[in-house]
Design an enzyme around this catalytic site. Structure first.
Site, PDB file in Angstrom:
ATOM      1  N   ASN A 139       0.711  -1.215  -0.167  1.00  0.00           N
ATOM      2  CA  ASN A 139       0.125  -0.073   0.154  1.00  0.00           C
ATOM      3  C   ASN A 139       0.951   1.265   0.042  1.00  0.00           C
ATOM      4  O   ASN A 139       1.785   1.285   0.603  1.00  0.00           O
ATOM      5  CB  ASN A 139      -1.028   0.115   1.080  1.00  0.00           C
ATOM      6  CG  ASN A 139      -0.455   0.449   2.508  1.00  0.00           C
ATOM      7  OD1 ASN A 139      -0.160   1.710   2.748  1.00  0.00           O
ATOM      8  ND2 ASN A 139      -0.086  -0.086   3.529  1.00  0.00           N
ATOM      9  N   ASN A 179       3.560   6.967  15.246  1.00  0.00           N
ATOM     10  CA  ASN A 179       4.007   6.190  13.809  1.00  0.00           C
ATOM     11  C   ASN A 179       5.172   7.136  13.251  1.00  0.00           C
ATOM     12  O   ASN A 179       4.817   8.242  12.805  1.00  0.00           O
ATOM     13  CB  ASN A 179       2.883   6.326  13.022  1.00  0.00           C
ATOM     14  CG  ASN A 179       3.289   5.839  11.363  1.00  0.00           C
ATOM     15  OD1 ASN A 179       4.282   5.408  11.339  1.00  0.00           O
ATOM     16  ND2 ASN A 179       2.240   5.849  10.571  1.00  0.00           N
ATOM     17  N   CYS A 182       7.249   8.280   9.028  1.00  0.00           N
ATOM     18  CA  CYS A 182       6.843   9.209   8.219  1.00  0.00           C
ATOM     19  C   CYS A 182       8.150  10.169   7.623  1.00  0.00           C
ATOM     20  O   CYS A 182       8.818  10.132   8.527  1.00  0.00           O
ATOM     21  CB  CYS A 182       5.844  10.170   9.211  1.00  0.00           C
ATOM     22  SG  CYS A 182       4.545   9.368   9.881  1.00  0.00           S
ATOM     23  N   GLY A 230       0.763  -8.245   5.449  1.00  0.00           N
ATOM     24  CA  GLY A 230      -0.096  -9.443   5.345  1.00  0.00           C
ATOM     25  C   GLY A 230       0.443 -10.598   5.743  1.00  0.00           C
ATOM     26  O   GLY A 230       1.699 -10.501   6.116  1.00  0.00           O
ATOM     27  N   GLY A 245      -3.845  -6.570  11.722  1.00  0.00           N
ATOM     28  CA  GLY A 245      -3.921  -5.530  10.461  1.00  0.00           C
ATOM     29  C   GLY A 245      -4.798  -5.789   9.170  1.00  0.00           C
ATOM     30  O   GLY A 245      -5.770  -6.051   9.164  1.00  0.00           O
TER      31      GLY A 245
HETATM   32  C1  FMN Z   1      -3.763   0.090   3.721  1.00  0.00           C
HETATM   33  C2  FMN Z   1      -2.900   0.074   5.127  1.00  0.00           C
HETATM   34  C3  FMN Z   1      -3.033   1.207   6.196  1.00  0.00           C
HETATM   35  C4  FMN Z   1      -2.276   1.278   7.031  1.00  0.00           C
HETATM   36  N1  FMN Z   1      -2.093   2.600   7.589  1.00  0.00           N
HETATM   37  C5  FMN Z   1      -1.433   2.760   8.893  1.00  0.00           C
HETATM   38  C6  FMN Z   1      -1.171   4.057   9.528  1.00  0.00           C
HETATM   39  O1  FMN Z   1      -2.054   5.078   9.278  1.00  0.00           O
HETATM   40  N2  FMN Z   1      -0.612   4.294  10.629  1.00  0.00           N
HETATM   41  C7  FMN Z   1       0.251   3.118  11.057  1.00  0.00           C
HETATM   42  O2  FMN Z   1       0.920   3.330  12.091  1.00  0.00           O
HETATM   43  N3  FMN Z   1       0.330   1.871  10.294  1.00  0.00           N
HETATM   44  C8  FMN Z   1      -0.495   1.819   9.128  1.00  0.00           C
HETATM   45  N4  FMN Z   1      -0.601   0.430   8.779  1.00  0.00           N
HETATM   46  C9  FMN Z   1       0.400  -0.552   9.209  1.00  0.00           C
HETATM   47  C10 FMN Z   1      -0.189  -1.611   9.935  1.00  0.00           C
HETATM   48  O3  FMN Z   1      -0.869  -0.910  11.233  1.00  0.00           O
HETATM   49  C11 FMN Z   1       0.535  -2.739  10.394  1.00  0.00           C
HETATM   50  O4  FMN Z   1       1.679  -2.300  11.036  1.00  0.00           O
HETATM   51  C12 FMN Z   1       1.315  -3.424   9.181  1.00  0.00           C
HETATM   52  O5  FMN Z   1       0.070  -3.764   8.135  1.00  0.00           O
HETATM   53  C13 FMN Z   1       1.475  -5.101   9.546  1.00  0.00           C
HETATM   54  O6  FMN Z   1       0.491  -5.634  10.129  1.00  0.00           O
HETATM   55  P1  FMN Z   1      -0.506  -6.754   8.984  1.00  0.00           P
HETATM   56  O7  FMN Z   1       0.354  -7.444   8.273  1.00  0.00           O
HETATM   57  O8  FMN Z   1      -1.285  -7.228  10.100  1.00  0.00           O
HETATM   58  O9  FMN Z   1      -0.996  -5.721   8.274  1.00  0.00           O
HETATM   59  C14 FMN Z   1      -1.216   0.347   7.566  1.00  0.00           C
HETATM   60  C15 FMN Z   1      -1.274  -0.699   6.793  1.00  0.00           C
HETATM   61  C16 FMN Z   1      -2.112  -1.004   5.704  1.00  0.00           C
HETATM   62  C17 FMN Z   1      -2.024  -2.422   5.014  1.00  0.00           C
END
Ligand code: FMN
Ligand code: FAD
Ligand code: FES
Lengths: 313, 258
Positions: A68, A126, A129, A216, A264
């Protein structure tokens, strides 16, 4: 069966939260799932002003994962307080507000404003950034900046301060130690990994921003190793994040040392998954004759003498 | 909006690479409106395919839902391999339906290829409202869709093998030159390039026009922010295809030029 845990004076009812950016502000899925079953909701990252985010294309599926490049599109902290917080306040689960910013001052401003509001239980920062002052270099890949943000925010609140670390560094444990030292109450591990996909016919990158963040199931083994490394390095609690799809995945994170987990990407596939994981972890602990899910935390049976991690820990 | 496992009644190839899928869901059938979509997990088996895929609701017949899809990649390939009796996981109905404002008498349905997917459902609805319907269908070559519930079909094919030779928007433009329609409104669905030229035509002729867009989606419900489309005005730069659309007034959005 005890399922709860505490960070500072905040008690989470169980060890499963939903990760930032993957559950919106909690109201989008209320027809599908009882959000009160969750240990907590981490909100989408909020900045001072609303952000439009990146141009399309923002999403690409990859094997067992997705890339993403949302670009931190969010409603901004003021609209959040006006439009989203009143609903979140009615929930019987903990609300962790995630903050993103392009300068240290912006992090401080957003947190200071939120700290005057009722219904915010903790902060997750976070640091993945771009830092506008440093030509867009990511705060989170600079250990000195990551420490600096933590040190500046620490005196501004008595609520738990959680720093969310990026895995896109050589030794994530160094960053964890730095923020522990600067007064963080916990760390979240991991944010997305830098990744890329190409359309061979057009020869263009599939994402508008060329690279994006991989998440993922594909990242779970990496996330697990990062959580293990961090848990070896610091005493503060670790939120384990990355590719969790099932209770078994979540328990792996607890065993390597995560105090709690965040689900997530799986929320996009099945918004009911997190609540089910809560139930299934409890069932697993019952079968193991435990009286507290917390007894799984760090209960890994490993011979660390053979681990390469030891060379840099 | 519901998330449920549904059992397939049928899943047949009705033309080269084009499938019609049918399953029973009273809950979706009673709440769905034309223009809405479902977000579907292509398979319940273990698979490296992770995300759901969005598909328009093509028709509602009693308590059955019909979807029309083309095999374009791995997800639709997996979907086509599902056999009657198997279960799939569907989420919906989602999105904003086509608007019926009662201000038009002639509905001009314009489809590029698989863009016909939402039109049988819309046709049922418009017939109840006693609107006059003309349907323009464009495709690369001969395209047999007699079995679909469409009205007054005008074909256009790139190679001229069926009807007008050229694209569907050109065929509509020519038709508009030659005919006067009473109080028309255009409904368009298809590839972005085609919608973009349709939008230009409609705006040039000052015709009311609604478009159903495609976009890459993860959640389908406004959480991931993965499906932006540029707005033509207002303070927010982007709208979300999944929750602000997929149907938009053509003047609301800025599509890449054709
Ligand atoms: C579409 C999307 C948007 C995300 N937006 C944020 C965000 O705004 N702030 C943040 O700290 N992490 C964000 N993340 C990261 C997730 O919180 C997480 O750390 C990461 O996706 C790994 O976990 P997962 O494999 O279970 O998704 C985002 C992830 C995805 C896929
Ligand atoms: C609201 C909405 C309604 C839709 N309704 C229908 C429908 O009724 N019937 C139907 O057949 N399809 C429909 N689509 C498109 C459908 O979702 C995609 O064809 C499907 O997701 C492709 O999945 P895949 O795994 O087979 O392809 P992938 O493996 O994901 O992609 C294969 C190739 O197709 C391209 N592609 C993928 N998705 C799209 C897209 N949305 N638009 C253009 N190119 C794409 C990719 O770039 C790639 O080159 C709809 C899309 C949206 C957003
Ligand atoms: S698909 Fe997730 S916001 Fe539109």
């Amino acid at each position: 069966m005890k399922t709860s845990f505490s960070i500072g004076n905040v008690e989470f009812k169980n060890r499963v939260l939903v990760a930032s950016g993957t559950f919106g502000y909690g109201d989008e899925v209320k027809d599908l799932v009882d959000v009160n079953k969750l240990g907590g909701i981490v909100t989408k990252s909020l900045s001072w002003k609303p952000r439009d985010g990146n141009p399309p294309r923002r999403i690409v599926e990859t094997p067992s994962g997705m890339l993403n490049s949302i670009g931190l599109a969010n409603v901004g902290v003021h609209a959040f307080i006006r439009e989203k917080l009143p609903y979140l306040r009615t929930l019987k689960t903990k609300i962790v507000v995630n903050i993103a910013a392009s300068s240290v001052q912006e992090y401080c401003d957003v947190l200071t404003l939120l700290d005057t509001q009722e219904g915010v239980d903790a902060y997750e920062i976070n640091v993945s950034c771009p830092n506008v002052k440093e030509g867009g270099l990511n705060f989170g890949t600079d250990c000195r900046m990551t420490r600096e943000i933590t040190a500046q925010l620490r005196p501004l609140t008595r609520k738990p301060l959680i720093i969310k670390l990026t895995p896109n560094v050589t030794h994530i444990s160094e960053f964890a130690r730095a923020v522990e030292d600067a007064g963080a109450d916990a760390v979240s591990v991991i944010n997305t990994l830098v990744g890329m996909a190409v359309d061979v016919r057009t020869r263009k990158p599939k994402l508008s921003t060329v690279t994006g963040g991989l998440s993922g199931p594909a990242i779970k083994p990496i996330a697990l190793a990062k959580v293990y490394e961090v848990a070896q390095a610091v005493k503060i609690p670790v939120f384990g994040i990355g590719g969790i799809q099932s209770a078994e995945d979540a328990i792996e994170f607890l065993l390597v040392g995560a105090t709690a987990v965040q689900v997530g990407t799986m929320n996009f596939v099945d918004a009911t998954a997190s609540a089910r994981i809560v139930e299934e972890i409890r069932e697993f602990a019952e079968k193991e004759n435990l009286d507290d899910v917390g007894k799984l935390v760090g209960a890994l049976d490993a011979n660390i003498k053979h681990s390469v991690l030891q060379s840099w820990l | 909006m519901v998330q449920q496992l549904v059992r397939l009644e049928s899943n047949q190839e009705i033309a080269q690479g084009m499938f019609l899928m049918r399953f029973d869901s009273r809950r979706i059938a009673t709440s769905a409106q034309p223009g809405q979509f479902l977000n579907i997990r292509a398979t319940q088996r273990w698979s490296p395919l992770l995300l759901r895929r969005p598909f328009s609701i093509s028709r509602v017949v009693g308590s059955s839902i019909e979807l029309l899809y083309n095999i374009v990649g791995k997800g639709t390939k997996a979907l086509s391999a599902q056999i009657p009796g198997e279960e799939i996981d569907v989420l919906g109905p989602l999105g904003i339906p086509f608007r019926y404002d009662g201000l038009f008498e002639t509905a001009v349905l314009v489809a590029g290829g698989l863009g016909i997917a939402p039109f049988p459902f819309l046709t049922d609805f418009l017939e109840k409202k006693k609107a006059t319907i003309i349907t323009f269908v464009g495709s690369r070559s001969l395209f047999k869709i007699d079995m679909l519930h469409l009205r007054n079909v005008q074909y256009a094919t790139d190679d001229g093998s069926n009807g007008f030779r050229g694209n569907v928007v050109e065929s509509l433009a020519e038709y508009l030159q030659e005919h006067t329609l009473t109080a028309p409104k255009i409904f368009g669905c298809g590839p972005t390039k085609m919608l973009s030229s349709l939008s230009r035509l409609a705006q040039a002729k000052e015709l009311s026009c609604e478009l159903s867009l495609e976009g890459d989606m993860a959640c389908g419900i406004g959480i991931c922010q993965g499906c932006p489309v540029e707005r033509s005005n207002g303070t927010k730069k982007y709208a979300l295809v999944c929750t602000d659309g997929p149907t938009f007034d053509c003047r609301e959005i800025k599509l890449p030029s054709p």
